[in-house]
Design a protein around this motif. Sequence first.
Motif, mmCIF file in Angstrom:
data_model
loop_
_atom_site.group_PDB
_atom_site.id
_atom_site.type_symbol
_atom_site.label_atom_id
_atom_site.label_comp_id
_atom_site.label_asym_id
_atom_site.label_seq_id
_atom_site.Cartn_x
_atom_site.Cartn_y
_atom_site.Cartn_z
ATOM 1 N N SER A 1 27.032 37.317 45.117
ATOM 2 C CA SER A 1 28.366 36.709 45.190
ATOM 3 C C SER A 1 28.975 36.932 46.573
ATOM 4 O O SER A 1 29.745 36.106 47.059
ATOM 5 C CB SER A 1 29.279 37.281 44.100
ATOM 6 O OG SER A 1 29.469 38.671 44.290
ATOM 7 N N GLY A 9 33.037 45.301 40.762
ATOM 8 C CA GLY A 9 34.440 44.918 40.912
ATOM 9 C C GLY A 9 34.945 44.200 39.676
ATOM 10 O O GLY A 9 35.630 43.188 39.764
ATOM 11 N N LEU A 10 34.610 44.754 38.498
ATOM 12 C CA LEU A 10 34.977 44.121 37.233
ATOM 13 C C LEU A 10 35.536 45.174 36.280
ATOM 14 O O LEU A 10 35.204 46.358 36.405
ATOM 15 C CB LEU A 10 33.739 43.479 36.584
ATOM 16 C CG LEU A 10 33.178 42.235 37.248
ATOM 17 C CD1 LEU A 10 31.821 41.890 36.670
ATOM 18 C CD2 LEU A 10 34.154 41.069 37.075
ATOM 19 N N PRO A 11 36.366 44.757 35.322
ATOM 20 C CA PRO A 11 36.876 45.719 34.348
ATOM 21 C C PRO A 11 35.739 46.269 33.477
ATOM 22 O O PRO A 11 34.760 45.553 33.195
ATOM 23 C CB PRO A 11 37.832 44.898 33.483
ATOM 24 C CG PRO A 11 38.022 43.606 34.184
ATOM 25 C CD PRO A 11 36.871 43.413 35.101
ATOM 26 N N ARG A 41 27.251 39.004 38.307
ATOM 27 C CA ARG A 41 27.714 40.109 39.151
ATOM 28 C C ARG A 41 27.286 41.455 38.588
ATOM 29 O O ARG A 41 26.941 42.373 39.349
ATOM 30 C CB ARG A 41 29.237 40.042 39.325
ATOM 31 C CG ARG A 41 29.601 39.231 40.561
ATOM 32 C CD ARG A 41 31.034 38.807 40.596
ATOM 33 N NE ARG A 41 31.961 39.919 40.767
ATOM 34 C CZ ARG A 41 33.281 39.752 40.963
ATOM 35 N NH1 ARG A 41 33.778 38.534 41.028
ATOM 36 N NH2 ARG A 41 34.068 40.785 41.103
ATOM 37 N N ALA A 91 31.007 49.044 36.906
ATOM 38 C CA ALA A 91 32.286 48.339 37.016
ATOM 39 C C ALA A 91 32.805 48.434 38.453
ATOM 40 O O ALA A 91 33.291 47.452 39.015
ATOM 41 C CB ALA A 91 33.301 48.940 36.046
ATOM 42 N N ARG A 92 32.687 49.613 39.055
ATOM 43 C CA ARG A 92 33.125 49.783 40.446
ATOM 44 C C ARG A 92 32.301 48.902 41.384
ATOM 45 O O ARG A 92 32.823 48.225 42.248
ATOM 46 C CB ARG A 92 32.977 51.248 40.874
ATOM 47 C CG ARG A 92 34.271 52.033 40.824
ATOM 48 C CD ARG A 92 34.171 53.295 41.648
ATOM 49 N NE ARG A 92 33.067 54.162 41.263
ATOM 50 C CZ ARG A 92 33.086 54.958 40.189
ATOM 51 N NH1 ARG A 92 34.136 54.976 39.393
ATOM 52 N NH2 ARG A 92 32.050 55.711 39.903
ATOM 53 N N ALA A 136 44.582 41.577 33.486
ATOM 54 C CA ALA A 136 43.139 41.400 33.717
ATOM 55 C C ALA A 136 42.776 41.782 35.150
ATOM 56 O O ALA A 136 41.749 42.424 35.394
ATOM 57 C CB ALA A 136 42.738 39.943 33.451
ATOM 58 N N ASP A 160 23.644 41.897 39.428
ATOM 59 C CA ASP A 160 23.528 42.313 40.832
ATOM 60 C C ASP A 160 23.825 43.797 40.997
ATOM 61 O O ASP A 160 23.250 44.477 41.858
ATOM 62 C CB ASP A 160 24.522 41.522 41.698
ATOM 63 C CG ASP A 160 23.885 40.305 42.339
ATOM 64 O OD1 ASP A 160 22.655 40.131 42.177
ATOM 65 O OD2 ASP A 160 24.602 39.532 42.992
ATOM 66 N N ALA A 211 42.820 45.509 35.537
ATOM 67 C CA ALA A 211 41.635 46.087 34.892
ATOM 68 C C ALA A 211 40.397 45.910 35.771
ATOM 69 O O ALA A 211 39.492 46.740 35.796
ATOM 70 C CB ALA A 211 41.409 45.417 33.535
ATOM 71 N N ARG A 212 40.376 44.808 36.530
ATOM 72 C CA ARG A 212 39.241 44.504 37.396
ATOM 73 C C ARG A 212 39.241 45.410 38.630
ATOM 74 O O ARG A 212 38.196 45.796 39.128
ATOM 75 C CB ARG A 212 39.381 43.036 37.816
ATOM 76 C CG ARG A 212 38.247 42.431 38.559
ATOM 77 C CD ARG A 212 38.327 40.909 38.482
ATOM 78 N NE ARG A 212 39.428 40.345 39.260
ATOM 79 C CZ ARG A 212 40.329 39.479 38.790
ATOM 80 N NH1 ARG A 212 40.282 39.092 37.525
ATOM 81 N NH2 ARG A 212 41.285 39.008 39.567
ATOM 82 N N GLU A 244 39.455 54.898 41.749
ATOM 83 C CA GLU A 244 38.879 56.238 41.619
ATOM 84 C C GLU A 244 38.042 56.556 42.861
ATOM 85 O O GLU A 244 37.193 55.764 43.251
ATOM 86 C CB GLU A 244 37.990 56.250 40.368
ATOM 87 C CG GLU A 244 37.827 57.593 39.727
ATOM 88 C CD GLU A 244 36.954 57.453 38.478
ATOM 89 O OE1 GLU A 244 36.006 58.228 38.322
ATOM 90 O OE2 GLU A 244 37.236 56.512 37.675
ATOM 91 N N ASN A 245 38.297 57.669 43.440
ATOM 92 C CA ASN A 245 37.539 58.097 44.631
ATOM 93 C C ASN A 245 37.749 57.216 45.862
ATOM 94 O O ASN A 245 37.005 57.343 46.835
ATOM 95 C CB ASN A 245 36.028 58.159 44.360
ATOM 96 C CG ASN A 245 35.706 59.174 43.293
ATOM 97 O OD1 ASN A 245 36.340 60.239 43.236
ATOM 98 N ND2 ASN A 245 34.742 58.847 42.446
ATOM 99 N N PRO A 295 38.917 50.262 38.442
ATOM 100 C CA PRO A 295 37.765 51.169 38.527
ATOM 101 C C PRO A 295 37.503 51.652 39.959
ATOM 102 O O PRO A 295 37.031 52.772 40.159
ATOM 103 C CB PRO A 295 36.605 50.330 38.011
ATOM 104 C CG PRO A 295 37.225 49.331 37.103
ATOM 105 C CD PRO A 295 38.577 49.027 37.707
ATOM 106 N N ARG A 296 37.833 50.835 40.954
ATOM 107 C CA ARG A 296 37.528 51.230 42.326
ATOM 108 C C ARG A 296 38.620 52.090 42.970
ATOM 109 O O ARG A 296 38.456 52.541 44.098
ATOM 110 C CB ARG A 296 37.284 49.997 43.196
ATOM 111 C CG ARG A 296 35.973 49.310 42.865
ATOM 112 C CD ARG A 296 35.583 48.351 43.961
ATOM 113 N NE ARG A 296 34.477 47.515 43.562
ATOM 114 C CZ ARG A 296 34.208 46.327 44.089
ATOM 115 N NH1 ARG A 296 34.981 45.856 45.037
ATOM 116 N NH2 ARG A 296 33.168 45.638 43.672
ATOM 117 N N GLU A 302 36.603 42.120 45.212
ATOM 118 C CA GLU A 302 35.514 41.305 45.731
ATOM 119 C C GLU A 302 36.091 40.210 46.642
ATOM 120 O O GLU A 302 37.196 39.727 46.407
ATOM 121 C CB GLU A 302 34.723 40.679 44.589
ATOM 122 C CG GLU A 302 33.795 41.677 43.898
ATOM 123 C CD GLU A 302 32.773 42.260 44.869
ATOM 124 O OE1 GLU A 302 32.024 41.487 45.477
ATOM 125 O OE2 GLU A 302 32.725 43.504 45.011
#
Lengths: 378, 378
Positions: free
Chosen positions: B222, A348-350, A327, A344-345, B61, A330, B64-65, B71-72, B68-69, B23
Amino acid sequence: MADLPFDTSDERLAAAAWSRLVEPGDPAAVGLVAHLGGVEALDWLLLAADGGVRTPPPWEAAVARWAPRLENLDVRRELEVLDRLGGHLLVPGDARWPAALDDLEDPPFALWVRGGSAAPLGGTLAVSVVGSRAATSYGQRVAAELAVGLAESGATVVSGGAYGIDAAAHRGTLTVSGTTTAILAGGVDRLYPAGNTALLEAIVATGAVVSEVPPGCAPSRSRFLARNRLIAALGAGTVVVEAAWRSGALSTAGHAAKLCRPVGAVPGPVTSMASAGCHRLMREQGAVCVTDAAEVLELVAPVGEHLTSDPPVQPGLLDGLDVTASRVLDALPVRGSAPVANLARTAGLPVDQVRAALGHLELAGRARRTGSTWTRSS
Amino acid sequence: MADLPFDTSDERLAAAAWSRLVEPGDPAAVGLVAHLGGVEALDWLLLAADGGVRTPPPWEAAVARWAPRLENLDVRRELEVLDRLGGHLLVPGDARWPAALDDLEDPPFALWVRGGSAAPLGGTLAVSVVGSRAATSYGQRVAAELAVGLAESGATVVSGGAYGIDAAAHRGTLTVSGTTTAILAGGVDRLYPAGNTALLEAIVATGAVVSEVPPGCAPSRSRFLARNRLIAALGAGTVVVEAAWRSGALSTAGHAAKLCRPVGAVPGPVTSMASAGCHRLMREQGAVCVTDAAEVLELVAPVGEHLTSDPPVQPGLLDGLDVTASRVLDALPVRGSAPVANLARTAGLPVDQVRAALGHLELAGRARRTGSTWTRSS
């Protein structure tokens, strides 16, 4: 009715006589011979035809059916023809009599065999490969390739000696010096169809050409249908390569299913009427889709003996990467670069997982760091 | 973490937000939203991301995943893009929300839809038709013909908008003005792949182009895999037209099977690697061999609603004759002639039955008497 001119107390001659007297699969004759034995059954018939025994109505009809052929019956003539052709008669109980035939409700009384092979005519190491006479070049190619693969695995290929799929299967076997058995509907003195004479002679030389009717008998329509049960019984399984919606090959498959022998069908283009019967077998009769010899062997062999394996595949770009790394890869821009927070955004992962994955991707030569941003490298 | 700039107590906006935050198929998010509802789950996430709630390790976890998204995050932007494109958002509970999606373990949070059709996106009247991007002309032709037949029966054709089989299925539907749904892996603002832009625009005009991710999201690997579960769920059944041994279409078939939806596979030449995956599905996964739209409808329709019928066949020469007459006809010489007694021997039948059959054959114009002998006439 006078006595017959040959020794009717000889079991082999009696078996041969029954194979001449009645049409293949005549249930009354099968029952009578099974019950009394061939010799005694023949004695009974001679008496009954002379009116010497009381026959209940069903048997009266049977005797009326069989009696016309008692006239001039002398199987020594047919046996002489067979002998001149280098052939031999097999009767139940002979060492080479295929036990597989005993699974039939209506086994043959005898087999008239031409051929030099000492290999079994059928059985657990045999596969029947049948199909349309009006085969396409695709079907003939697949039949030949299947036969090659089966023969190379040591299996005997059984078929009907006809044009099209049958001929392709026999030929494929011969090209790799395998053993093949052709079951004819008529006598083995007359290699039918004429256009396959050379092929059938080649089968005689190394395999076997077999019939349940004596030399001199014509390959009639009803004998073709009856013959199909022998093909089905001799194979540990039957594979139909091409068959129209209505096809004799489907009758062979039906006999195989009735015998609890596995049936395989080779798929083809849905636009080809020559494959319509195969697709019908899969849809309606539970035939197994088979595409090569390995799959056929898996079908007929005892469980686990032949197992196909997946074909080797080239590893793709992302094979061997875990889901996280895949991911992140990608998410990496192909042009330009991006900081870890953006990646990370996108992924979609920490952030910490992205950082760890980037380390692995960098080591694998798939990601490149420039200052605090990352880009794809490949 | 500050508050989000949109009304997070709005259920539609919350659903849209979740479709952006995680995701597709993220099991923790699916569970959380199912448990709390989208609005409350979003509140919880905002608190958790600020450290305002205690989160056990598995949830730590997940947060944390997802964080990040945050934000904004402003889904009003994505909704504006969709609105400008004439699209609309569907969320669970909407009248047009496809109930078929609720069979999924991990249903989407929302669907971003472009399209003028009022027809259902999927369901009992929909069939998913999928297959290889690298399709052959055979596969594309069959896919198009299947789609035509399905559309003419009133079914919606669901596929993935990709090159090859997908495109052929969509196109076939459009040629007969049927309804088709394309499920994309990325946002519906970006009609992907670029080469199918015109096709996808035609689908927007009369059917629907759908994604579970908002405009702006790229079609990552994915997301392609996750997208396949939506295709499988939206069809009452899934048909694979061509697929290589390893193919995304097989993953769609796998999802369909997991959902207890029937899976059909179209056979092809065994010499074509493009059909290897279809044959594999039949062999290993119990997929049903389907060769035309009628057979597909029989597969997906409630029992008895669509039943295929045998194709009409030309009656053969011997059709309509009983077995006895057929055997006598076979016994009649083509050249020369024979007395009844000989015919009885040849046919293996009693003389009186032969005589009766000859009478019938004479009336049918198939046998001719000359004095006391008979010959074939045709």
